[in-house]
Scaffold this motif. Structure first.
Motif, PDB file in Angstrom:
ATOM      1  N   ALA A   1       0.831  -1.205   0.000  1.00  0.00           N
ATOM      2  CA  ALA A   1       0.000   0.000   0.000  1.00  0.00           C
ATOM      3  C   ALA A   1       0.863   1.251   0.000  1.00  0.00           C
ATOM      4  O   ALA A   1       0.570   2.223  -0.706  1.00  0.00           O
ATOM      5  CB  ALA A   1      -0.935   0.002   1.207  1.00  0.00           C
ATOM      6  N   PHE A   2       1.934   1.243   0.766  1.00  0.00           N
ATOM      7  CA  PHE A   2       2.821   2.403   0.827  1.00  0.00           C
ATOM      8  C   PHE A   2       3.479   2.666  -0.521  1.00  0.00           C
ATOM      9  O   PHE A   2       3.494   3.802  -1.006  1.00  0.00           O
ATOM     10  CB  PHE A   2       3.877   2.210   1.914  1.00  0.00           C
ATOM     11  CG  PHE A   2       4.927   3.282   1.911  1.00  0.00           C
ATOM     12  CD1 PHE A   2       4.606   4.564   2.309  1.00  0.00           C
ATOM     13  CD2 PHE A   2       6.214   3.005   1.513  1.00  0.00           C
ATOM     14  CE1 PHE A   2       5.569   5.565   2.296  1.00  0.00           C
ATOM     15  CE2 PHE A   2       7.180   3.989   1.501  1.00  0.00           C
ATOM     16  CZ  PHE A   2       6.861   5.271   1.892  1.00  0.00           C
ATOM     17  N   ILE A   3       4.014   1.626  -1.134  1.00  0.00           N
ATOM     18  CA  ILE A   3       4.662   1.796  -2.439  1.00  0.00           C
ATOM     19  C   ILE A   3       3.653   2.288  -3.472  1.00  0.00           C
ATOM     20  O   ILE A   3       3.929   3.218  -4.240  1.00  0.00           O
ATOM     21  CB  ILE A   3       5.336   0.485  -2.896  1.00  0.00           C
ATOM     22  CG1 ILE A   3       6.522   0.171  -1.989  1.00  0.00           C
ATOM     23  CG2 ILE A   3       5.783   0.573  -4.357  1.00  0.00           C
ATOM     24  CD1 ILE A   3       7.115  -1.202  -2.197  1.00  0.00           C
ATOM     25  N   GLY A   4       2.467   1.679  -3.491  1.00  0.00           N
ATOM     26  CA  GLY A   4       1.427   2.122  -4.416  1.00  0.00           C
ATOM     27  C   GLY A   4       0.997   3.555  -4.154  1.00  0.00           C
ATOM     28  O   GLY A   4       0.797   4.341  -5.088  1.00  0.00           O
ATOM     29  N   ALA A   5       0.866   3.937  -2.880  1.00  0.00           N
ATOM     30  CA  ALA A   5       0.461   5.297  -2.534  1.00  0.00           C
ATOM     31  C   ALA A   5       1.530   6.311  -2.912  1.00  0.00           C
ATOM     32  O   ALA A   5       1.207   7.403  -3.399  1.00  0.00           O
ATOM     33  CB  ALA A   5       0.147   5.386  -1.041  1.00  0.00           C
ATOM     34  N   VAL A   6       2.794   5.972  -2.720  1.00  0.00           N
ATOM     35  CA  VAL A   6       3.877   6.879  -3.121  1.00  0.00           C
ATOM     36  C   VAL A   6       3.847   7.101  -4.632  1.00  0.00           C
ATOM     37  O   VAL A   6       3.981   8.229  -5.110  1.00  0.00           O
ATOM     38  CB  VAL A   6       5.249   6.329  -2.671  1.00  0.00           C
ATOM     39  CG1 VAL A   6       6.392   7.053  -3.358  1.00  0.00           C
ATOM     40  CG2 VAL A   6       5.391   6.436  -1.165  1.00  0.00           C
ATOM     41  N   ILE A   7       3.630   6.038  -5.377  1.00  0.00           N
ATOM     42  CA  ILE A   7       3.544   6.170  -6.834  1.00  0.00           C
ATOM     43  C   ILE A   7       2.351   7.037  -7.214  1.00  0.00           C
ATOM     44  O   ILE A   7       2.469   7.907  -8.082  1.00  0.00           O
ATOM     45  CB  ILE A   7       3.473   4.787  -7.505  1.00  0.00           C
ATOM     46  CG1 ILE A   7       4.796   4.037  -7.303  1.00  0.00           C
ATOM     47  CG2 ILE A   7       3.145   4.908  -8.987  1.00  0.00           C
ATOM     48  CD1 ILE A   7       4.758   2.577  -7.698  1.00  0.00           C
ATOM     49  N   LEU A   8       1.204   6.834  -6.562  1.00  0.00           N
ATOM     50  CA  LEU A   8       0.022   7.649  -6.854  1.00  0.00           C
ATOM     51  C   LEU A   8       0.248   9.119  -6.517  1.00  0.00           C
ATOM     52  O   LEU A   8      -0.145  10.004  -7.288  1.00  0.00           O
ATOM     53  CB  LEU A   8      -1.189   7.125  -6.086  1.00  0.00           C
ATOM     54  CG  LEU A   8      -1.789   5.828  -6.587  1.00  0.00           C
ATOM     55  CD1 LEU A   8      -2.927   5.404  -5.673  1.00  0.00           C
ATOM     56  CD2 LEU A   8      -2.288   5.978  -8.007  1.00  0.00           C
ATOM     57  N   VAL A   9       0.880   9.400  -5.390  1.00  0.00           N
ATOM     58  CA  VAL A   9       1.165  10.789  -5.026  1.00  0.00           C
ATOM     59  C   VAL A   9       2.129  11.412  -6.033  1.00  0.00           C
ATOM     60  O   VAL A   9       1.953  12.564  -6.446  1.00  0.00           O
ATOM     61  CB  VAL A   9       1.714  10.878  -3.585  1.00  0.00           C
ATOM     62  CG1 VAL A   9       2.244  12.265  -3.278  1.00  0.00           C
ATOM     63  CG2 VAL A   9       0.644  10.482  -2.583  1.00  0.00           C
ATOM     64  N   ALA A  10       3.133  10.653  -6.466  1.00  0.00           N
ATOM     65  CA  ALA A  10       4.074  11.165  -7.461  1.00  0.00           C
ATOM     66  C   ALA A  10       3.380  11.478  -8.777  1.00  0.00           C
ATOM     67  O   ALA A  10       3.624  12.522  -9.392  1.00  0.00           O
ATOM     68  CB  ALA A  10       5.214  10.157  -7.683  1.00  0.00           C
TER      69      ALA A  10
END
Length: 83
Positions: free
Chosen positions: A66-75
């Motif tokens: 979830a963290f990796i996916g969320a970081v990608i989404l925020v980027a």
């Protein structure tokens, strides 16, 4: 999926979304947006990471995904906002 599993999923999503907001922008986006970013990030990470041969199990694995996916989404959101 039981109520407890849904609650754990939302809690992990909220924490992952908040942490992604802190890492990518320096602050979170608020509780509701953090949950949304974290939950969508969990689905996005769960779809994307196996394509690179990465799989994590358990609640900690769900948080990492979830963290990796969320970081990608925020980027992605930051790039689209600047365009």
């Amino acid at each position: 999926m039981s109520v407890i599993q849904i609650a754990v999923f939302l809690l992990i999503g909220a924490l992952a979304g908040w942490l992604a907001g802190v890492v990518m922008k320096g602050r979170g986006y608020g509780v509701v947006v953090n949950i949304v970013i974290g939950v969508i990030g969990a689905f996005f990470g769960g779809w994307l990471l196996p394509k690179f041969g990465l799989r994590f199990g358990g609640e900690i694995g769900l948080f990492i995904t979830a963290f990796i996916g969320a970081v990608i989404l925020v980027a992605i959101a930051r790039v689209l906002r600047k365009a």
